[in-house]
Every structure is written in C-alpha cells, then in structure tokens.
Write a protein that holds these residues in place. Structure first.
Motif, PDB file in Angstrom:
ATOM      1  N   GLU A 183       0.824  -1.218   0.000  1.00 23.95           N
ATOM      2  CA  GLU A 183       0.000   0.000   0.000  1.00 23.95           C
ATOM      3  C   GLU A 183       0.855   1.264   0.000  1.00 23.95           C
ATOM      4  OE1 GLU A 183      -3.036   0.127   3.112  1.00 23.95           O
ATOM      5  OE2 GLU A 183      -2.801   2.298   3.236  1.00 23.95           O
ATOM      6  N   ASN A 184       2.006   1.193   0.649  1.00 26.69           N
ATOM      7  CA  ASN A 184       2.835   2.391   0.825  1.00 26.69           C
ATOM      8  C   ASN A 184       4.306   1.990   0.962  1.00 26.69           C
ATOM      9  OD1 ASN A 184       3.047   1.345   3.445  1.00 26.69           O
ATOM     10  ND2 ASN A 184       1.257   2.507   4.118  1.00 26.69           N
ATOM     11  N   THR A 213       3.068   6.660  -7.700  1.00 25.39           N
ATOM     12  CA  THR A 213       2.223   6.897  -6.528  1.00 25.39           C
ATOM     13  C   THR A 213       2.946   6.452  -5.251  1.00 25.39           C
ATOM     14  OG1 THR A 213       0.345   6.442  -7.944  1.00 25.39           O
ATOM     15  CG2 THR A 213      -0.082   6.471  -5.581  1.00 25.39           C
ATOM     16  N   ALA A 236      -1.770   1.003  -3.597  1.00 29.32           N
ATOM     17  CA  ALA A 236      -1.820   2.294  -2.892  1.00 29.32           C
ATOM     18  C   ALA A 236      -3.230   2.835  -2.707  1.00 29.32           C
ATOM     19  CB  ALA A 236      -0.977   3.318  -3.663  1.00 29.32           C
ATOM     20  N   GLY A 272      -5.165   2.810   0.653  1.00 26.90           N
ATOM     21  CA  GLY A 272      -5.038   3.883   1.647  1.00 26.90           C
ATOM     22  C   GLY A 272      -6.091   4.954   1.438  1.00 26.90           C
ATOM     23  N   THR A 273      -6.216   5.388   0.184  1.00 28.18           N
ATOM     24  CA  THR A 273      -7.214   6.405  -0.150  1.00 28.18           C
ATOM     25  C   THR A 273      -8.608   5.904   0.218  1.00 28.18           C
ATOM     26  OG1 THR A 273      -5.755   7.007  -1.978  1.00 28.18           O
ATOM     27  CG2 THR A 273      -7.983   7.924  -2.023  1.00 28.18           C
ATOM     28  N   LYS A 285      -9.453   3.833   2.525  1.00 31.86           N
ATOM     29  CA  LYS A 285      -9.641   3.820   3.988  1.00 31.86           C
ATOM     30  C   LYS A 285     -10.184   5.164   4.481  1.00 31.86           C
ATOM     31  CE  LYS A 285      -6.008   0.475   4.978  1.00 31.86           C
ATOM     32  NZ  LYS A 285      -4.606   0.307   5.406  1.00 31.86           N
ATOM     33  N   THR A 286      -9.685   6.252   3.896  1.00 29.44           N
ATOM     34  CA  THR A 286     -10.163   7.570   4.334  1.00 29.44           C
ATOM     35  C   THR A 286     -11.643   7.738   3.993  1.00 29.44           C
ATOM     36  OG1 THR A 286      -9.598   8.742   2.276  1.00 29.44           O
ATOM     37  CG2 THR A 286      -7.863   8.573   3.929  1.00 29.44           C
ATOM     38  N   ILE A 292      -6.984   8.477  -8.967  1.00 31.36           N
ATOM     39  CA  ILE A 292      -8.238   8.078  -8.320  1.00 31.36           C
ATOM     40  C   ILE A 292      -8.238   8.632  -6.908  1.00 31.36           C
ATOM     41  CG2 ILE A 292      -7.243   5.779  -7.860  1.00 31.36           C
ATOM     42  CD1 ILE A 292     -10.216   4.750  -7.872  1.00 31.36           C
ATOM     43  N   GLY A 293      -9.182   9.515  -6.641  1.00 31.57           N
ATOM     44  CA  GLY A 293      -9.216  10.199  -5.350  1.00 31.57           C
ATOM     45  C   GLY A 293     -10.387   9.757  -4.500  1.00 31.57           C
ATOM     46  N   PRO A 294     -10.491  10.324  -3.303  1.00 33.44           N
ATOM     47  CA  PRO A 294     -11.588   9.974  -2.392  1.00 33.44           C
ATOM     48  C   PRO A 294     -12.971  10.154  -3.019  1.00 33.44           C
ATOM     49  CG  PRO A 294      -9.942  11.291  -1.253  1.00 33.44           C
ATOM     50  CD  PRO A 294      -9.545  11.274  -2.694  1.00 33.44           C
TER      51      PRO A 294
END
Lengths: 400, 190
Positions: A143-144, A176, A276, A279-280, A282-283, A365-367
């Motif tokens: 993921e990171n 990313t 990755a 992670g996005t 999860k928010t 790809i964002g929230p």
C-alpha cells in the motif's frame, strides 16, 4: 541523523524503501536494467555498491531478459540474487521468470507497477504484474513505502523457505508509491540480519562435491509432476507466510496478514482492491462510517498464492461488493474480479458483486471517485441493477 | 483527514519544485509529523509544466491521490498563469504564493481569487539569481511559504537545506540556499 529529530521515522520514497531493504539483505548478486519508474531503486542501490555499503556484485545487464537470466544463474549457483523492474522490463523478463520459478529459485524482485505499451505510458497500473500472475511467482502488493520495505524482507524469507522455494515479486505502484516521499520505519541492520538469517542453498550448482543439473530436459515423463510440485509450493507458502508474518511482528511490531480487513466485520458494502489506492479508500470508509454507513475495505496483500479461503471468510457477510482492478483484460473479466467471483460461484449468500476498472495508465483516483463507488453500491437494490463492468474516471459515454 | 495541510506547487521542470517537496517532507518528519510529497510527471523534461503535492499531518497519511483542495498553492512560474488552473480547488480560505516581478496590486487584478483567499507575491527568481546564480526559485518560495504557514518549522527546514545541499553540492552552496530561503521568508509581509 540530526540531533533535533523528534521521531525515528525516515523520509523515504517507495523506491528508496525497496533499495534500503536490499541494502540490508546484502545479496551477493544484483543484476538489473534501468526502466522508469523502477530506476530510482537501482540508482539508490548502485550508490550503496559504489560506497561500499554492500558486498553485492552489481551486474548492469544489457536488457531485462539478461538481467533475469543472470539472477537465475547466480541463484542456481547458490547465492542470494535480486533484481528490480517495471512494465516492459517485466514483459521482456517473462520468459526467464517462468524458468526461475520452474527451477525453484528463491529470487526476490522489486516490481514497480507500470502500464504496458501501447499506447506508451510510464505511469502506474498493475497490468504488468497481472501478466505474470500464473508464472509461479509469489506476488505481494504494498500500500505504501513502509509495506514495500517490510514486504521485501518478508518475501525473502518466504521464497527461501525450503517448503516453498518459489521466487517472489514485491509490488509497489509506479510513481504513486515509488516516487512519493513518506514516513518509513526501518529496522536496524542487526535485526534484519537476524531476521533473514544466513542463506543456506539446498542444491547449489557450484557445490561440485554434490553435482546437480539445473534446467534439464523434462518431457512427458516428469514435467507434469514438476509443475504439480509448484502448486504444492504455493499451498505451503500460505502456511509459511503466516508464520513469517508472526515472526516479523515480533521483530518490528508491524502486523501483516494475507489481506487487510478494514472495518469489514459488520460492513454491508465493501470494496476489494490492492495497492496504494487501499489507503485512499480507507479515508473514504472512515468518512462513511462517521455518517453511520456500514462501509468496509478488503485490501489484498497476497495475490499469489491467492488466499481464497481467507477472502471468502472476510467477505461472507458483505451484502454488496465492488471489485476494483487496476488492470484490464479485454474480452474477459479482470484478474481480481475473476478470482473473487470464483470463490463465491454457486454460493447462495454470496455478496452481489460489481466489477470496476480504475487507474489505467496512472489515471488519478481520489476519495471522491471511491465515494461514488460506495454510493453506487448503496443504491443498487437488485443484482440486475449492477452493470457488467464500470470504469472509474473514464471519459465520455462508455463510463457507464 | 483532520489536521491535514495540503500544498500544491505549479512549476516547470528544473525550477526546484521537486526539491521543495523533498525538503518539506524531510523537515516535517524532523518535526515529528507525518508527510507525503510527490510530483505529477508528464514527459520528464526541463521546462515542461509539472505539479508537486505535499501533505503534512499529525496523523499517518493514508490518502495517496493528487491534492485537489490545497490549503496553499505555490505558483513557481507566473508564465503558467492562464495555462494551468492555479486556483482550482483552492480552499475558500486558502492562499496562493506567486513568483513574479509584478507588483502585488497588478497581480491581484490578474488572479480571480475569492474574498477570503489571500494572494502573496515575491520575486523569487530575482532572489534565486542573486543568491544561487540561476532560476532555482523554489528555495525562496519555500521561505515565503514558511513565513505564511509554520506547518513545518523554520529550524527543521534550514537544517534540511543545510544537510541536503552540503551532502550534494558542498557547504558553500548550502549556505547560499539558506540565504535564498531567508530572503524569501523576509520578502513576505503578513
């Protein structure tokens, strides 16, 4: 480092995190060919070689095909051997990747996922990894940058375990993750040395008192049995990884499992994906939970071997599921969708599933995009309302 | 995502935007914070428009997409005005820092900012040419940023400048970069 430092975190990009793990592993041979976005891994590692921080023989091969061939030779000879690549580089290695796994060589390779040509694109998607999903390599997704570092160390142990003996790819998203500077905790060199242990190859080619042959002709008499043994190796990898993850936790305090179940236990709607974007997502899950919407996430860390049983259990209570693939399979379902749908084939209480494709060629790809996926799921009342496949962030009429 | 501070830098390749991202990230970690800094690359070449994103937070950063709603936008090259949407998504109480030789009133008429959005300008190119001998304007802009928001401490930033440039280019270059940083800092009047 400096005296005013308030934490033990280091500022490392995903590429630097991979190189740092490689430095601590200190493999006898690294053979590589540069390719964006993998290049900063080998740039960083080459600096370690030049500065005498490792004992590695660094081979600047003339191509990825040769790089993988050199690593196969070194591994068969009986030493730790590593490499790194992306996209076209992995495609060019493909032939030799099957040789590495067929010869049961525990090579660990950093793969910085990048779109495949054509059209020419340097950015991140997971098509390259999916191309080799059936090659007999273990595939771990990160993921990171922290997970890149940790997975690299864990992958080495897993690959070298004598019940496994399969090569492993440690994936990170191109740019990313590879080019993003993040907070990373590293282990001391001593701890890593102890965790990975001394390498004792089972059948080193250069042990001339115990002569062996690698790559012999293997026709209809035994080839089938040898391929079946690779299946067994992967089955064993599931058991062995569990133990290594536990041991890694005791060394690092960082806990890993085949998949991460993020607020999934009581989730009605969920997304499954890897890399990755987890992670996005999860928010977004956190935001939805604040609004009392029961959303969850399944992050797949281990894609090969595919942990079907664990995933089935993790998703068994989910009512509606979106499977997000960052790779496309023209004319068929994408890879993760295929795998998860197969688990639930014929099951009465299976989640209703909607496939999505996202992020090809590095499309951001964002929230908000992920929020829309959860909204789609929440809205769909009957399975008939789910489309065959949806595309996130795609232009024009074909997006739905 | 509480307490997350997000910065977007519009620049051209070769002006030091990526270096600012790196230094901000390293200094944020020095300060005990969580960070993520990355660039959006097109074709990698000098002079091409590019964006750099920096996040700083007290909590681990999970989101890995581009920064869409920055608290601060830095326009490192004013020739990008009209070519890229510099104000796009800027928070309604956000700020923009512009590298320009034009006077602040003239700049304000060119930028259609919302009422609560603040506009700051400085001639970072001039500072860079005077102190560094080339248009590596990012360091002065980082000084301006630090004056406007102390999200990353001045001490940590100067320490990182010292460390990074000493290692790469020697002590003298490091000192000149710190001077550029301070000149950028001083050129902002709050």
């Amino acid at each position: 480092m400096s005296s005013t430092k308030k934490t033990s975190y280091r500022a490392l990009s995903g590429a630097e995190a991979a190189a740092e793990a490689m430095r601590q592993i200190n493999p006898e041979v690294v053979a590589v060919y540069p390719i964006t976005p993998q290049t900063p891994i080998i740039e960083t590692f080459a600096r370690f070689v030049a500065n005498g921080k490792v004992d590695t023989s660094l081979i600047n091969a003339e191509s990825e095909h040769s790089a993988m061939s050199a690593v196969v030779g070194a591994s068969a000879a009986g030493v730790r051997a590593m490499t790194a690549t992306s996209s076209q580089g992995l495609a060019y290695m493909a032939e030799v990747c099957y040789i590495a796994s067929g010869l049961r060589l525990p090579i660990v390779m950093a793969v910085v996922n990048r779109a495949l040509s054509a059209p020419l694109n340097i950015h991140g998607d997971q098509s390259d990894a999916m191309m080799l999903r059936d090659s007999g390599w273990i595939q771990l997704f990160s993921e990171n940058a922290q997970e890149v570092y940790d997975n690299t160390l864990i992958a080495l142990r897993l690959a070298e375990n004598k019940k496994v003996l399969a090569p492993a790819m440690v994936m990170q998203d191109g740019f990313t993750t590879s080019h993003a500077v993040q907070n990373v905790l590293t282990l001391s060199d001593e701890k890593v040395k102890k965790f990975i242990g001394e390498y004792k190859p089972l059948y080193p080619l250069l042990d001339i008192r115990h002569p062996v042959t690698y790559g012999a002709l293997d026709l209809f008499d035994y080839y089938f049995e040898h391929k079946r043994q690779q299946v067994e190796a992967m089955e064993n990898a599931l058991k062995v990884l569990k133990l290594i993850d536990r041991e890694f936790f005791s060394v690092s305090g960082r806990e890993y499992s085949f998949v991460e179940e993020y607020r999934l236990k009581d989730a009605d709607i969920a997304i499954a994906l890897m890399g990755a974007t987890a992670g996005t997502a999860k928010t977004v899950v956190d935001k939805l939970r604040n609004k009392r919407i029961k959303a969850g996430l399944l992050k797949i860390r281990l894609f090969r071997p595919f942990p079907a049983e664990i995933i089935k259990r993790a998703l068994s209570r989910v009512k509606k599921l979106a499977i997000l693939d960052k790779a496309i399979a023209p004319g068929a379902r994408a890879a993760i969708a295929n795998e998860i749908r197969a688990i639930f084939a014929g099951e009465k209480n299976a989640p209703k599933i909607q496939d999505y494709i996202y992020g090809l060629g590095g499309r951001d790809i964002g929230p908000d995009d992920i929020g829309k996926v959860y909204k789609d799921l929440a809205k769909a009342k009957r399975i008939g309302e789910l489309k065959k496949v949806r595309y996130i962030g795609l232009r024009a009429r074909s997006s739905h | 995502m509480n307490n997350m501070f997000e910065i977007r830098i519009h620049s051209r390749g070769g002006q030091g935007a990526k270096t600012i991202g790196q230094i901000l990230a390293e200094a944020a970690i020095e300060d005990g914070k969580f960070t993520e800094a990355f660039a959006e690359y097109g074709p990698e070449r000098s002079g091409a428009p590019m964006q750099v994103f920096v996040r700083v937070s007290d909590k681990p950063i999970l989101v890995h997409s581009n920064v869409k709603n920055p608290d601060i936008v830095i326009l490192a090259d004013s020739s990008l005005l009209g070519l890229v949407d510099v104000l796009g998504g800027l928070k309604s109480n956000g700020a923009i820092i512009i590298n320009t030789a034009k006077n602040p009133d003239e700049i304000k008429s060119l930028i259609k900012a919302k009422k609560a959005q603040k506009i700051y300008s400085l001639d970072a190119t001039k500072i860079a040419v005077e102190t560094l001998g080339k248009d590596f304007s990012g360091i002065a802009l980082m000084g301006a940023l630090n004056k406007i928001t102390g999200i990353v401490s001045k001490a940590a930033l100067e320490e990182e400048l010292e460390e990074i440039f000493s290692r790469k280019k020697g002590k003298e270059v490091a000192e000149r970069n710190i001077l550029a940083f301070r000149k950028g800092y001083e050129s902002i009047v709050l």
